[in-house]
Design a protein around this motif. Sequence first.
Motif, PDB file in Angstrom:
ATOM      1  N   LEU A   1      12.716 -39.015 -31.173  1.00  0.00           N
ATOM      2  CA  LEU A   1      12.696 -37.355 -31.293  1.00  0.00           C
ATOM      3  C   LEU A   1      12.263 -37.065 -32.672  1.00  0.00           C
ATOM      4  CD1 LEU A   1      16.396 -36.571 -30.232  1.00  0.00           C
ATOM      5  CD2 LEU A   1      13.930 -36.530 -28.719  1.00  0.00           C
ATOM      6  N   PRO A   2      11.469 -35.841 -32.410  1.00  0.00           N
ATOM      7  CA  PRO A   2      10.726 -35.446 -33.977  1.00  0.00           C
ATOM      8  C   PRO A   2      11.577 -34.629 -34.545  1.00  0.00           C
ATOM      9  CG  PRO A   2      10.200 -34.102 -31.921  1.00  0.00           C
ATOM     10  CD  PRO A   2      11.025 -35.041 -31.549  1.00  0.00           C
ATOM     11  N   ASP A   3      11.412 -34.664 -36.181  1.00  0.00           N
ATOM     12  CA  ASP A   3      11.941 -33.791 -36.830  1.00  0.00           C
ATOM     13  C   ASP A   3      11.455 -32.359 -36.517  1.00  0.00           C
ATOM     14  OD1 ASP A   3      13.067 -36.032 -38.280  1.00  0.00           O
ATOM     15  OD2 ASP A   3      11.505 -35.960 -39.684  1.00  0.00           O
ATOM     16  N   ALA A   4      12.363 -31.479 -36.256  1.00  0.00           N
ATOM     17  CA  ALA A   4      12.097 -30.251 -35.826  1.00  0.00           C
ATOM     18  C   ALA A   4      13.055 -29.025 -36.343  1.00  0.00           C
ATOM     19  CB  ALA A   4      12.260 -30.105 -34.300  1.00  0.00           C
ATOM     20  N   LEU A   5      12.452 -27.962 -36.722  1.00  0.00           N
ATOM     21  CA  LEU A   5      13.123 -26.808 -37.096  1.00  0.00           C
ATOM     22  C   LEU A   5      12.422 -25.559 -36.346  1.00  0.00           C
ATOM     23  CD1 LEU A   5      13.719 -27.277 -40.947  1.00  0.00           C
ATOM     24  CD2 LEU A   5      15.517 -27.251 -39.110  1.00  0.00           C
ATOM     25  N   ARG A   6      12.882 -24.550 -36.097  1.00  0.00           N
ATOM     26  CA  ARG A   6      12.209 -23.406 -35.537  1.00  0.00           C
ATOM     27  C   ARG A   6      11.373 -22.803 -36.618  1.00  0.00           C
ATOM     28  NH1 ARG A   6      17.404 -21.225 -32.353  1.00  0.00           N
ATOM     29  NH2 ARG A   6      17.289 -22.642 -30.406  1.00  0.00           N
ATOM     30  N   LYS A   7      10.054 -22.924 -36.192  1.00  0.00           N
ATOM     31  CA  LYS A   7       9.049 -22.174 -37.295  1.00  0.00           C
ATOM     32  C   LYS A   7       9.139 -20.687 -37.369  1.00  0.00           C
ATOM     33  CE  LYS A   7       4.118 -23.153 -38.492  1.00  0.00           C
ATOM     34  NZ  LYS A   7       2.881 -23.812 -38.140  1.00  0.00           N
ATOM     35  N   TYR A   8       9.526 -20.228 -36.266  1.00  0.00           N
ATOM     36  CA  TYR A   8       9.532 -18.759 -36.421  1.00  0.00           C
ATOM     37  C   TYR A   8      10.841 -18.254 -35.979  1.00  0.00           C
ATOM     38  CZ  TYR A   8       4.481 -19.442 -36.224  1.00  0.00           C
ATOM     39  OH  TYR A   8       3.190 -19.934 -36.658  1.00  0.00           O
ATOM     40  N   PRO A   9      12.058 -18.436 -36.744  1.00  0.00           N
ATOM     41  CA  PRO A   9      13.329 -18.056 -36.204  1.00  0.00           C
ATOM     42  C   PRO A   9      13.387 -16.547 -36.063  1.00  0.00           C
ATOM     43  CG  PRO A   9      13.189 -18.560 -38.710  1.00  0.00           C
ATOM     44  CD  PRO A   9      12.023 -18.908 -38.139  1.00  0.00           C
ATOM     45  N   GLU A  10      12.783 -15.625 -36.803  1.00  0.00           N
ATOM     46  CA  GLU A  10      12.873 -14.333 -36.572  1.00  0.00           C
ATOM     47  C   GLU A  10      12.356 -13.948 -34.681  1.00  0.00           C
ATOM     48  OE1 GLU A  10       8.756 -15.220 -37.737  1.00  0.00           O
ATOM     49  OE2 GLU A  10      10.710 -15.571 -38.510  1.00  0.00           O
ATOM     50  N   ASP A  11      11.557 -14.606 -34.484  1.00  0.00           N
ATOM     51  CA  ASP A  11      11.031 -14.218 -32.837  1.00  0.00           C
ATOM     52  C   ASP A  11      12.032 -14.998 -31.976  1.00  0.00           C
ATOM     53  OD1 ASP A  11       8.426 -13.187 -33.207  1.00  0.00           O
ATOM     54  OD2 ASP A  11       7.689 -15.063 -34.061  1.00  0.00           O
TER      55      ASP A  11
ATOM     56  N   LEU B   1      22.482 -20.978 -23.715  1.00  0.00           N
ATOM     57  CA  LEU B   1      22.703 -22.289 -24.304  1.00  0.00           C
ATOM     58  C   LEU B   1      21.599 -22.301 -25.621  1.00  0.00           C
ATOM     59  CD1 LEU B   1      22.956 -24.870 -21.202  1.00  0.00           C
ATOM     60  CD2 LEU B   1      25.025 -23.620 -22.710  1.00  0.00           C
ATOM     61  N   ILE B   2      22.129 -22.555 -26.605  1.00  0.00           N
ATOM     62  CA  ILE B   2      21.298 -22.410 -27.974  1.00  0.00           C
ATOM     63  C   ILE B   2      21.512 -23.936 -28.635  1.00  0.00           C
ATOM     64  CG2 ILE B   2      20.964 -21.533 -30.197  1.00  0.00           C
ATOM     65  CD1 ILE B   2      20.708 -19.346 -28.038  1.00  0.00           C
ATOM     66  N   LEU B   3      20.246 -24.592 -28.955  1.00  0.00           N
ATOM     67  CA  LEU B   3      20.224 -25.924 -29.502  1.00  0.00           C
ATOM     68  C   LEU B   3      20.562 -25.893 -30.896  1.00  0.00           C
ATOM     69  CD1 LEU B   3      16.831 -27.275 -27.950  1.00  0.00           C
ATOM     70  CD2 LEU B   3      19.222 -27.473 -27.022  1.00  0.00           C
ATOM     71  N   HIS B   4      21.305 -26.553 -31.142  1.00  0.00           N
ATOM     72  CA  HIS B   4      22.126 -26.576 -32.708  1.00  0.00           C
ATOM     73  C   HIS B   4      21.906 -28.219 -33.190  1.00  0.00           C
ATOM     74  CE1 HIS B   4      23.948 -22.876 -33.274  1.00  0.00           C
ATOM     75  NE2 HIS B   4      23.876 -22.841 -31.799  1.00  0.00           N
ATOM     76  N   SER B   5      21.778 -28.182 -34.429  1.00  0.00           N
ATOM     77  CA  SER B   5      21.639 -29.524 -35.181  1.00  0.00           C
ATOM     78  C   SER B   5      23.175 -29.578 -35.824  1.00  0.00           C
ATOM     79  CB  SER B   5      20.416 -29.272 -36.175  1.00  0.00           C
ATOM     80  OG  SER B   5      19.545 -29.505 -35.509  1.00  0.00           O
ATOM     81  N   VAL B   6      23.590 -30.658 -35.219  1.00  0.00           N
ATOM     82  CA  VAL B   6      25.229 -30.816 -35.979  1.00  0.00           C
ATOM     83  C   VAL B   6      25.317 -32.054 -36.438  1.00  0.00           C
ATOM     84  CG1 VAL B   6      26.272 -29.341 -34.312  1.00  0.00           C
ATOM     85  CG2 VAL B   6      26.204 -31.438 -33.651  1.00  0.00           C
ATOM     86  N   VAL B   7      26.150 -32.410 -37.606  1.00  0.00           N
ATOM     87  CA  VAL B   7      26.507 -33.602 -38.222  1.00  0.00           C
ATOM     88  C   VAL B   7      28.016 -33.972 -38.171  1.00  0.00           C
ATOM     89  CG1 VAL B   7      26.590 -32.507 -40.485  1.00  0.00           C
ATOM     90  CG2 VAL B   7      25.924 -35.071 -40.036  1.00  0.00           C
TER      91      VAL B   7
ATOM     92  N   TRP C   1      32.860 -31.810 -37.023  1.00  0.00           N
ATOM     93  CA  TRP C   1      31.659 -31.561 -36.642  1.00  0.00           C
ATOM     94  C   TRP C   1      31.056 -30.225 -37.241  1.00  0.00           C
ATOM     95  CZ3 TRP C   1      28.157 -34.877 -34.158  1.00  0.00           C
ATOM     96  CH2 TRP C   1      28.867 -35.703 -33.355  1.00  0.00           C
ATOM     97  N   ARG C   2      30.104 -30.354 -38.008  1.00  0.00           N
ATOM     98  CA  ARG C   2      29.646 -29.147 -38.871  1.00  0.00           C
ATOM     99  C   ARG C   2      28.186 -28.687 -38.215  1.00  0.00           C
ATOM    100  NH1 ARG C   2      33.912 -27.680 -41.298  1.00  0.00           N
ATOM    101  NH2 ARG C   2      34.905 -29.389 -42.469  1.00  0.00           N
ATOM    102  N   CYS C   3      27.789 -27.682 -37.975  1.00  0.00           N
ATOM    103  CA  CYS C   3      26.521 -26.829 -37.593  1.00  0.00           C
ATOM    104  C   CYS C   3      25.579 -26.801 -38.893  1.00  0.00           C
ATOM    105  CB  CYS C   3      26.575 -25.464 -36.680  1.00  0.00           C
ATOM    106  SG  CYS C   3      25.182 -25.080 -36.199  1.00  0.00           S
ATOM    107  N   LEU C   4      24.496 -27.334 -38.809  1.00  0.00           N
ATOM    108  CA  LEU C   4      23.344 -27.482 -39.683  1.00  0.00           C
ATOM    109  C   LEU C   4      22.120 -26.242 -39.516  1.00  0.00           C
ATOM    110  CD1 LEU C   4      22.957 -31.231 -40.671  1.00  0.00           C
ATOM    111  CD2 LEU C   4      24.426 -29.515 -41.635  1.00  0.00           C
ATOM    112  N   THR C   5      22.447 -25.628 -38.165  1.00  0.00           N
ATOM    113  CA  THR C   5      21.516 -24.631 -37.588  1.00  0.00           C
ATOM    114  C   THR C   5      21.530 -23.411 -38.680  1.00  0.00           C
ATOM    115  OG1 THR C   5      21.504 -25.768 -35.851  1.00  0.00           O
ATOM    116  CG2 THR C   5      20.302 -23.559 -35.904  1.00  0.00           C
ATOM    117  N   PRO C   6      20.282 -23.150 -39.289  1.00  0.00           N
ATOM    118  CA  PRO C   6      20.357 -21.966 -40.050  1.00  0.00           C
ATOM    119  C   PRO C   6      20.469 -20.747 -39.303  1.00  0.00           C
ATOM    120  CG  PRO C   6      18.473 -23.230 -40.367  1.00  0.00           C
ATOM    121  CD  PRO C   6      18.952 -23.917 -39.326  1.00  0.00           C
ATOM    122  N   GLN C   7      21.469 -19.809 -39.601  1.00  0.00           N
ATOM    123  CA  GLN C   7      21.699 -18.526 -38.995  1.00  0.00           C
ATOM    124  C   GLN C   7      21.363 -17.472 -39.754  1.00  0.00           C
ATOM    125  OE1 GLN C   7      23.303 -18.588 -35.872  1.00  0.00           O
ATOM    126  NE2 GLN C   7      23.118 -20.861 -35.940  1.00  0.00           N
TER     127      GLN C   7
END
Length: 106
Positions: free
Chosen positions: A57-67, A3-9, A15-21
Amino acid sequence: MDLILHSVVERDGQWRCLTPQLVEAPPQFVFIPDSAIEWVETSDGSEREPFRNGTRLPDALRKYPEDHIRMRDRFRELIESGISVLDARSMVDTTLGAELSTKPGI
């Protein structure tokens, strides 16, 4: 399956996924909304803020996506080799997860 957390709108009923890929993602995937998240209008009515069980909930983005991508790839490798999901998750957490937790801001 992982399961991967995604930001959607939702826009116009879609529904559109906003999670950077950083790698190509499927055009569609199963989304399981978190029913505990409540959107509350700000006092001036200009926007809405997310709350879960009464806590903003905090505003959150993955700081180290490559990891996170390395962790995902290692997890998949372990599963494909026949290791159970629970063991694979534990192994990734013990190694790459421990490495990630030492970085600033985690």
